[in-house]
Design an enzyme around this catalytic site. Structure first.
Site, PDB file in Angstrom:
ATOM      1  N   ASP A 130      -1.684   2.923   2.614  1.00 58.15           N
ATOM      2  CA  ASP A 130      -1.488   2.896   3.751  1.00 58.15           C
ATOM      3  C   ASP A 130      -1.458   4.424   4.576  1.00 58.15           C
ATOM      4  OD1 ASP A 130      -0.167   2.716   5.971  1.00 58.15           O
ATOM      5  OD2 ASP A 130       1.946   2.662   4.722  1.00 58.15           O
ATOM      6  N   LYS A 133      13.487  16.789  -4.212  1.00 60.17           N
ATOM      7  CA  LYS A 133      12.679  17.635  -4.267  1.00 60.17           C
ATOM      8  C   LYS A 133      14.349  19.188  -3.897  1.00 60.17           C
ATOM      9  CE  LYS A 133       8.200  16.585  -3.285  1.00 60.17           C
ATOM     10  NZ  LYS A 133       7.586  17.214  -2.411  1.00 60.17           N
ATOM     11  N   GLN A 181      11.880  -1.724   1.004  1.00 61.33           N
ATOM     12  CA  GLN A 181      11.770  -2.646   1.606  1.00 61.33           C
ATOM     13  C   GLN A 181      11.948  -4.315   2.466  1.00 61.33           C
ATOM     14  OE1 GLN A 181       8.671  -1.266   2.266  1.00 61.33           O
ATOM     15  NE2 GLN A 181       9.366   0.726   0.971  1.00 61.33           N
ATOM     16  N   LYS A 205      20.951  10.027  -6.267  1.00 64.83           N
ATOM     17  CA  LYS A 205      19.345  10.144  -5.411  1.00 64.83           C
ATOM     18  C   LYS A 205      18.431  10.961  -6.909  1.00 64.83           C
ATOM     19  CE  LYS A 205      16.748   8.963  -2.061  1.00 64.83           C
ATOM     20  NZ  LYS A 205      16.961   8.945  -0.240  1.00 64.83           N
ATOM     21  N   TRP A 209       4.509  -0.060  10.437  1.00 60.60           N
ATOM     22  CA  TRP A 209       5.021  -0.670   9.558  1.00 60.60           C
ATOM     23  C   TRP A 209       4.636  -2.441   9.805  1.00 60.60           C
ATOM     24  CZ3 TRP A 209       7.345  -0.230   5.513  1.00 60.60           C
ATOM     25  CH2 TRP A 209       8.404   0.844   4.960  1.00 60.60           C
ATOM     26  N   PRO A 241       1.551  -0.658  -0.261  1.00 60.07           N
ATOM     27  CA  PRO A 241      -0.216   0.141   0.003  1.00 60.07           C
ATOM     28  C   PRO A 241       1.122   1.073   0.662  1.00 60.07           C
ATOM     29  CG  PRO A 241       0.207  -1.020   2.131  1.00 60.07           C
ATOM     30  CD  PRO A 241       0.826  -1.843   1.204  1.00 60.07           C
ATOM     31  N   TRP A 244       8.244  -3.468   4.345  1.00 58.31           N
ATOM     32  CA  TRP A 244       7.266  -4.590   3.731  1.00 58.31           C
ATOM     33  C   TRP A 244       7.234  -5.698   4.224  1.00 58.31           C
ATOM     34  CZ3 TRP A 244       4.188  -5.249  -0.939  1.00 58.31           C
ATOM     35  CH2 TRP A 244       3.025  -6.150  -0.803  1.00 58.31           C
TER      36      TRP A 244
END
Length: 852
Positions: free
Chosen positions: A86, A645, A599, A642, A563, A47, A603
Site C-alpha cells: 500500500d 512510541k 479494518q 495501547k 482506502w 497490503p 479495508w
C-alpha cells in the site's frame, strides 16, 4: 536410525536450519504448484505500507494470515498468495513532510509537487527489506517476488476503470456538504477514516450563550402576525439561552433550533447585578439555573419558531461573502440585507438530556446544521479557512479555531452575553494519521453514492462468514446500517488522481476509464501517450477536448482516498479488466482475508463497498469480495495499555524472535487469548508458553528418538500385533490413539471454522496428556531389554502420535513441525514428501475412537 536429538534445544537456531531447508527445496513454490489447478483456494493479502518498521501487531496479522493457507494447502488445495504494498495516502505524505521539515500544504507547494511526489515514491518502499526479512523469519509464506504496488500505472488504471464504471451510472457526484476536515493535512476524511480516530475523555469548552431578542411589542419578524408571544413581552432584557462546545463556530451562527413539542420556560434571574429574562427548556431548569430563578411563563417550542434575534457578530468582521440557501442551493447575495434573517427554527435533533434545549446552528460547521440550513433557507457564514484559521482582520483573525475558543468566550463575557462557561470531557474525533482535532467544514467534495445501495450492502454482508460471528450483525452490520456516502476525494498530492476532467467553458464534467481513453480524447494525444507516470503533476498537464461543447477540459486537482486503492486490490493486483481476466475471475472473491478489527471500517468496508457497487452496475460478478474474514483484536501491552512510541511500550518483534523463536511467538499469539478480543502482550508469557508446550513436545520427541536409536527401532519394524490374530494392543495405546483421533477431528473442525485459537489449545492439551500420561505410564515398556511386541507397539504408538501432532501443528508452528517431520519420517522413508508442508492433512480414524 534417527538423528540424535538433545532435550536442550535452541529453537531460534533450529528454525534457521528449517528456513534453509525450505529455500534449498523450494518448498513454498512447490506447495502451490504440486496441488491441482482445479482445486483453488483464494487468499487476499491486505497490503501494508512499508515506509515504517514492522511491529508486533504486524506479526499478529501475518501469522494468522499464514496459518489458514497452510492448512488448506495440506487439505489438498492450491493456495497462491500474492503479496502487495500500500503506497499512497497521508501516512506517506506525513513521513516525507517530517523528513523535509515541511509543515503545511503551502510548504509542499513551495517545495514543488513534482519533487515532493518523487520523495513519496522513494519513501514508500524504504523498509521493504525489513518487512521481507521479518516476513520470512516468522514463516509467513507470501509471494513477494511479484507484488502488486498501488502506485503502479497498471494499478491506477484499474482504479480509473472503477471510477468510470460508477460514474456512468451516476454514482460518482460532486456535492457541497459538511465533512470532517483535518486542518493539518488540509483534506476531508471519509466516514470510515473518521471512525478510526475518536478519542474519549477529550476536554472542550462548555459555554451557555445569550442570544438577545428585541423586547418591544410588534417587532418585525416575530412569531406569528401579532408579534411576540405575550409571555415574552416586557421591558426587561430577554434572551434565548443556547449551549455549545465549539465557541469558535459562534461567529457563523445563523439560527437557533428548538423542539416544537417541548415545553420552554421564561425565567427571570439576576446576574452581575442585572435582572434579565432567559428562555430555555423547562426540563433543564435544574441543571442550568438551579437557584435564584423565577418562572414567569411556559410555552411550547412551536411558539418560538420564527423569532428573530440579534447576531452575536457582524459578518463584515470576517471578510466573507454574503451567502445563504435558496431552494436547497447555496447562493451568493449582493448585500447582507438580501441574505436570510437569523431566526428560530424547529428541528428533530434537539436534545432534552443536556444543554439548554436550544441549539446554536452554524450551517458552515456540522452535518445537521448544514442540512437544517438547506431545509430552512438560512444565511451561511463560513469564517474559517481550510487551515482551521479564522478569516479576516478582526480580533481573532489568523487564530487557529481551538486557540480562539477561550478568547471568544472571554469576549462574550465582557459583553454580557455569557451565562456560564465550564469544561466538558467527551468523545471527539481526531485525524487518525496526524492526531489533529478534526473540524466539520462545509465544502465541495467528490462522493461515491454508497448510501444508494445500503440494502444491497447489508444483503451481501449476510453472505460473508465472519470470525467472530458477531461482527456480521454487530460492528460491521451497524456500520452498514448507518451508511453514508463515501467522501472519496482528497485535496492532497500523492495518490491515485481522480480521472475526472471539467470543461473550462461549459463546466461539464467527464470521467475517463483508461489510459487509452485519455489519449483518444486528449488535445495533444502524443503528450498523453508519452505519459509514463499517472501521478500529479504530470497527469494534470493533460488537457482533454470537452465532448459537450468542444472546449478544453482540465483535470480536477483532487486525488482518491487511499482506502479506495485498498478496496481496489482484487482488480488492481491483476490490472483487471485490461488483462488477466480469467485469472481475476478464478480468484474473485477471496476465500479468506484477515486483519485487525479497525479494518471493519477500513479495508473490509472498502472491499465490500466496491465489490457491491461494481456488481450492481454489472462490472464484476458475485457482489462480495471475500467469503471468510478473520477479525483480530488489537495488541495491548501487558498492563492493557495501547502500544505507542510515546508511551515507550512498543515491543520489538526481533527481540522476541531472537530470544524465543518464531514458533513460540506464533503459538502465543494464536492461543493466549481469543483471537477477536484485545490481547495483552507479555513477553514473559511467551517464555512460559514455550516451556509448557514446545519443551514438553520436544522432550517427548527426544525420549522416543533416544530409546528408538538404542534399540535400532524404525517405524518399519513389525510387531506381533501387525499379524492376523495377534493380541489386542495395550489399553494405554488404545486410549492415546482414541484421544489422538479425537484431537484430529477437533482440530480439523476448528481450522475449518477459522479458529486457530481453539485448534492450538486442543493440540496443547493433547501433548500434555501424551507426555504426562502416556509416556510417563509407558516408561517401563520402553525400558525393557527385550524387544517384544508390547515394546514395539509402544514405539509405533508414540511415533504415530508425534508425527500426527506435527502434521496438526504445521500450519501454526511450521518450523518445529518441519523439524519433527524430517527426523521422524524423512530420515527413514525417502518416498515421503520432502517437507511436512508438502504432506497431506491427517484424517481422523473413527474406528480407533472409543470415548467410553
Amino acid at each position: 536410525m534417527f538423528e540424535p536429538v538433545s532435550s536442550r534445544v535452541s529453537f531460534p537456531d533450529m528454525e534457521q536450519r528449517v528456513l534453509q531447508l525450505w529455500k534449498d527445496r523450494d518448498v513454498f513454490r512447490r506447495s502451490i504448484e504440486e496441488r491441482p489447478e482445479a482445486k483453488l483456494y483464494s487468499f487476499y493479502e491486505g497490503p501494508p505500507t512499508a515506509n515504517g518498521m514492522p511491529g508486533i501487531h504486524h506479526v499478529l496479522a501475518r501469522v494468522f494470515k499464514d496459518a489458514f493457507p497452510r492448512f488448506w494447502t495440506m487439505r489438498g488445495y492450491r493456495v497462491p498468495r500474492k503479496g502487495g504494498w500500500d503506497t499512497h495516502g497521508l501516512p506517506v505524505e506525513l513521513e516525507v513532510e517530517r523528513e523535509l521539515g515541511l509543515g503545511s500544504k503551502s510548504d509542499i507547494e513551495a517545495y514543488g509537487v513534482e519533487a515532493f511526489n518523487r520523495k513519496c515514491r522513494e519513501s514508500v518502499l524504504k523498509y521493504v527489506g525489513e518487512w521481507e526479512r521479518m516476513t520470512e523469519r516468522i514463516g509467513f509464506w507470501v509471494d513477494m517476488d511479484e507484488p502488486y504496488v498501488t502506485y503502479a500505472n497498471n494499478y491506477i488504471e484499474s482504479g480509473w476503470w472503477i471510477f468510470k464504471s460508477l460514474w456512468d451510472k451516476g454514482l460518482v457526484v460532486q456535492d457541497y456538504r459538511s465533512t470532517p476536515h483535518c486542518p493539518r493535512c488540509g483534506t476531508s476524511l471519509s466516514s470510515h477514516e473518521l471512525a478510526l480516530g475518536y478519542k474519549e475523555d477529550t476536554p472542550d469548552p462548555s459555554v451557555y450563550v445569550k442570544f438577545r431578542l428585541d423586547n418591544g411589542d410588534g417587532v418585525t419578524g416575530a412569531a406569528g402576525e401579532g408579534g411576540l408571544p405575550p409571555a415574552l413581552r416586557g421591558r426587561t432584557p430577554l434572551s434565548l439561552l443556547a449551549w455549545t462546545t465549539t465557541p469558535w463556530t459562534l461567529p457563523g451562527n445563523t439560527a437557533l433550533a428548538v423542539s416544537a413539542a417541548a415545553e420552554y420556560a421564561v425565567i427571570e434571574v439576576e446576574q452581575d447585578g442585572n435582572t434579565e429574562r432567559l428562555v430555555l427548556a423547562a426540563a433543564l431548569l435544574e441543571t442550568v439555573a438551579p437557584e435564584g430563578r423565577r418562572v414567569l411563563a411556559t410555552l411550547r417550542g412551536a411558539d418560538l419558531v420564527g423569532l428573530r434575534y440579534e447576531p452575536l457578530y457582524e459578518p463584515a468582521r470576517w471578510g466573507v461573502e454574503v451567502m445563504g440557501f435558496r431552494d436547497g442551493r447555496l447562493e451568493r447575495f449582493g448585500s447582507p440585507d438580501e441574505a436570510p434573517a437569523r431566526r428560530v427554527v424547529a428541528t428533530d435533533f434537539v436534545s432534552m438530556d443536556d444543554g439548554t434545549g436550544i441549539v446554536h446552528i452554524a450551517p458552515a460547521f456540522g452535518g445537521e446544521d448544514y442540512e437544517t440550513g438547506k431545509r430552512e433557507g438560512l444565511r451561511f457564514v463560513h469564517h474559517v479557512d481550510l487551515r482551521g484559521e479564522i478569516r479576516g482582520d478582526g480580533p481573532y483573525g489568523g487564530m487557529f479555531v481551538k486557540d480562539a475558543d477561550p478568547v471568544i468566550t472571554e469576549d462574550l463575557r465582557e459583553r454580557g452575553l455569557l451565562w456560564r462557561a465550564e469544561t466538558i470531557r467527551h468523545t471527539y474525533p481526531f485525524c487518525w494519521r496526524c492526531d489533529t482535532p478534526l473540524l466539520y467544514l462545509a465544502k465541495p467534495s467528490w462522493y461515491i453514492r454508497t448510501s444508494a445501495f445500503k440494502d444491497r450492502l447489508l444483503e451481501n454482508n449476510e453472505r460473508v462468514n465472519w470470525y467472530p460471528e458477531h461482527i456480521r450483525a454487530g460492528r460491521f452490520g451497524d456500520w452498514l446500517n448507518n451508511n453514508v456516502d463515501w467522501a472519496v476525494s482528497r485535496e492532497r498530492y500523492w495518490g491515485t488522481p481522480l480521472p475526472i476532467w471539467v470543461c473550462v467553458g461549459c463546466g461539464e464534467g467527464t470521467c475517463v476509464g483508461s489510459i487509452a481513453e485519455m489519449v483518444e480524447r486528449a488535445v495533444d494525444p502524443e503528450a498523453a501517450r508519452r505519459l509514463d507516470d499517472l501521478h500529479r503533476p504530470y497527469v494534470d498537464a493533460i488537457v482533454l477536448r470537452c465532448e459537450h461543447c468542444g472546449g478544453e477540459a482540465r483535470r480536477v486537482p483532487e486525488v482518491a482516498d487511499a482506502w479506495f486503492d485498498s478496496g481496489a486490490m482484487p482488480y488492481g493486483q491483476w490490472h483487471y479488466p485490461f488483462e488477466n481476466e480469467e485469472l481475476f475471475r478464478q480468484r474473485f472473491p477471496a476465500d479468506f482475508i484477515c486483519e485487525a478489527i479497525d479494518q471493519t471500517r477500513g479495508w473490509f468496508y472498502t472491499l465490500h463497498a466496491e465489490a457491491t457497487l461494481l456488481n450492481a452496475v454489472e462490472a464484476v460478478p458475485s457482489g462480495i469480495a471475500f467469503k471468510n474474514c478473520v477479525v483480530l483484536g488489537h495488541i495491548l501491552d501487558k498492563n492493557g495499555e495501547k502500544m505507542s512510541k510515546s508511551r515507550g511500550n512498543v515491543v520489538n518483534p526481533w527481540e522476541m524472535l531472537d530470544t524465543f523463536g518464531a514458533d513460540a511467538l506464533r503459538w502465543y499469539l494464536y492461543t493466549a487469548s481469543p483471537f477477536g478480543q484485545p490481547r495483552k502482550f507479555d513477553p514473559e508469557q511467551i517464555g512460559k508458553s514455550q516451556q509448557r508446550f514446545f519443551s514438553t513436545l520436544w522432550n517427548t520427541y527426544s525420549f522416543l528418538v533416544t530409546y528408538a536409536n538404542i534399540d535400532g527401532w524404525t517405524p518399519g519394524t513389525a510387531t506381533d500385533g501387525d499379524t492376523p490374530g495377534a493380541e489386542e494392543p495395550a489399553e494405554l495405546d488404545r486410549w492415546v490413539l482414541s484421544e489422538l483421533n479425537l484431537v484430529v477431528a477437533r482440530v480439523t473442525r476448528e481450522m475449518e471454522a477459522y479458529n486457530a485459537t481453539e485448534a492450538g489449545r486442543a493440540i496443547d492439551a493433547f501433548v500434555e496428556d501424551l507426555s504426562n500420561w502416556y509416556v510417563r505410564r509407558s516408561r517401563r515398556r520402553f525400558w525393557k531389554t527385550r524387544a517384544d511386541a508390547d515394546k514395539l507397539r509402544a514405539y509405533h504408538t508414540l511415533h504415530t502420535c508425534l508425527v500426527t501432532v506435527a502434521r496438526l501443528m504445521a500450519p501454526l508452528a511450521p518450523f518445529t513441525a518441519e523439524a519433527l517431520w524430517q527426523n521422524l519420517v524423512r530420515s527413514w522413508d525417502s518416498s515421503a514428501p520432502e517437507s511436512i508442508h508438502l504432506a497431506s492433512w491427517p484424517d481422523a480414524r473413527n474406528e480407533l475412537i472409543d470415548e467410553r
